[in-house]
Design a protein around this motif. Sequence first.
Motif, PDB file in Angstrom:
ATOM      1  N   ASN A 141      26.648  67.485 114.851  1.00 32.32           N
ATOM      2  CA  ASN A 141      27.702  66.910 115.703  1.00 32.32           C
ATOM      3  C   ASN A 141      27.823  65.404 115.489  1.00 32.32           C
ATOM      4  O   ASN A 141      27.971  64.646 116.444  1.00 32.32           O
ATOM      5  N   ASN A 142      27.717  64.971 114.230  1.00 32.18           N
ATOM      6  CA  ASN A 142      27.816  63.556 113.842  1.00 32.18           C
ATOM      7  C   ASN A 142      26.726  62.670 114.437  1.00 32.18           C
ATOM      8  O   ASN A 142      26.854  61.456 114.446  1.00 32.18           O
ATOM      9  N   THR A 143      25.647  63.267 114.937  1.00 29.33           N
ATOM     10  CA  THR A 143      24.501  62.529 115.438  1.00 29.33           C
ATOM     11  C   THR A 143      23.368  62.678 114.425  1.00 29.33           C
ATOM     12  O   THR A 143      23.090  63.797 113.985  1.00 29.33           O
ATOM     13  N   PRO A 144      22.710  61.587 114.037  1.00 29.32           N
ATOM     14  CA  PRO A 144      21.627  61.704 113.054  1.00 29.32           C
ATOM     15  C   PRO A 144      20.512  62.646 113.529  1.00 29.32           C
ATOM     16  O   PRO A 144      19.929  62.452 114.597  1.00 29.32           O
ATOM     17  N   ARG A 145      20.281  63.678 112.757  1.00 29.70           N
ATOM     18  CA  ARG A 145      19.210  64.647 112.982  1.00 29.70           C
ATOM     19  C   ARG A 145      18.825  65.154 111.597  1.00 29.70           C
ATOM     20  O   ARG A 145      19.516  65.989 111.029  1.00 29.70           O
ATOM     21  N   VAL A 146      17.756  64.644 111.044  1.00 32.83           N
ATOM     22  CA  VAL A 146      17.378  64.968 109.672  1.00 32.83           C
ATOM     23  C   VAL A 146      16.505  66.217 109.645  1.00 32.83           C
ATOM     24  O   VAL A 146      15.329  66.175 109.983  1.00 32.83           O
ATOM     25  N   GLY A 147      17.113  67.339 109.287  1.00 34.71           N
ATOM     26  CA  GLY A 147      16.392  68.583 109.041  1.00 34.71           C
ATOM     27  C   GLY A 147      15.964  69.389 110.246  1.00 34.71           C
ATOM     28  O   GLY A 147      15.544  70.527 110.098  1.00 34.71           O
ATOM     29  N   LEU A 148      16.057  68.836 111.455  1.00 33.05           N
ATOM     30  CA  LEU A 148      15.662  69.573 112.654  1.00 33.05           C
ATOM     31  C   LEU A 148      16.465  69.063 113.844  1.00 33.05           C
ATOM     32  O   LEU A 148      16.599  67.857 114.040  1.00 33.05           O
ATOM     33  N   ALA A 149      16.987  69.998 114.637  1.00 31.87           N
ATOM     34  CA  ALA A 149      17.777  69.611 115.812  1.00 31.87           C
ATOM     35  C   ALA A 149      17.620  70.657 116.906  1.00 31.87           C
ATOM     36  O   ALA A 149      17.371  71.844 116.622  1.00 31.87           O
ATOM     37  N   ALA A 150      17.760  70.215 118.142  1.00 34.25           N
ATOM     38  CA  ALA A 150      17.806  71.107 119.292  1.00 34.25           C
ATOM     39  C   ALA A 150      19.137  70.881 119.977  1.00 34.25           C
ATOM     40  O   ALA A 150      19.524  69.728 120.219  1.00 34.25           O
ATOM     41  N   VAL A 151      19.856  71.962 120.272  1.00 34.71           N
ATOM     42  CA  VAL A 151      21.158  71.863 120.929  1.00 34.71           C
ATOM     43  C   VAL A 151      21.208  72.801 122.133  1.00 34.71           C
ATOM     44  O   VAL A 151      20.431  73.777 122.209  1.00 34.71           O
ATOM     45  N   ASP A 152      22.109  72.524 123.041  1.00 37.82           N
ATOM     46  CA  ASP A 152      22.308  73.365 124.215  1.00 37.82           C
ATOM     47  C   ASP A 152      22.810  74.742 123.777  1.00 37.82           C
ATOM     48  O   ASP A 152      23.722  74.846 122.960  1.00 37.82           O
ATOM     49  N   ALA A 153      22.231  75.782 124.321  1.00 38.33           N
ATOM     50  CA  ALA A 153      22.565  77.152 123.916  1.00 38.33           C
ATOM     51  C   ALA A 153      23.991  77.553 124.299  1.00 38.33           C
ATOM     52  O   ALA A 153      24.558  78.462 123.697  1.00 38.33           O
ATOM     53  N   ASN A 154      24.583  76.890 125.264  1.00 37.53           N
ATOM     54  CA  ASN A 154      25.941  77.235 125.686  1.00 37.53           C
ATOM     55  C   ASN A 154      27.013  76.402 125.008  1.00 37.53           C
ATOM     56  O   ASN A 154      28.064  76.903 124.674  1.00 37.53           O
ATOM     57  N   THR A 155      26.723  75.120 124.818  1.00 40.25           N
ATOM     58  CA  THR A 155      27.760  74.208 124.326  1.00 40.25           C
ATOM     59  C   THR A 155      27.538  73.716 122.903  1.00 40.25           C
ATOM     60  O   THR A 155      28.452  73.216 122.277  1.00 40.25           O
ATOM     61  N   GLY A 156      26.288  73.823 122.405  1.00 39.12           N
ATOM     62  CA  GLY A 156      25.982  73.303 121.076  1.00 39.12           C
ATOM     63  C   GLY A 156      25.727  71.830 121.129  1.00 39.12           C
ATOM     64  O   GLY A 156      25.621  71.128 120.181  1.00 39.12           O
TER      65      GLY A 156
END
Length: 86
Positions: A71-86
Amino acid sequence: TEIEASPDGTKLYAVGRFNNVNGIRKRKVVSINPTTGATVTSFQANANSAATSIEATNSTVYIGGQFTTINNTPRVGLAAVDANTG
């Protein structure tokens, strides 16, 4: 492509090298309704490069891969996102 269901079975997620799912623009990460197979348009997690692994809880989706942003936010190789909205 890897597919993962939420523990409660109400959500289905997939990651890979795709840019569209069922005619809807989804970059590398998608949520799919497990009953209808429809793309969940309210889930907006987009990676700038391949997403190769996924784990889901009922509230969080963990994504791994070769990306440098989600989502255009720096996250190199690993990310956690909200299960409903991403």
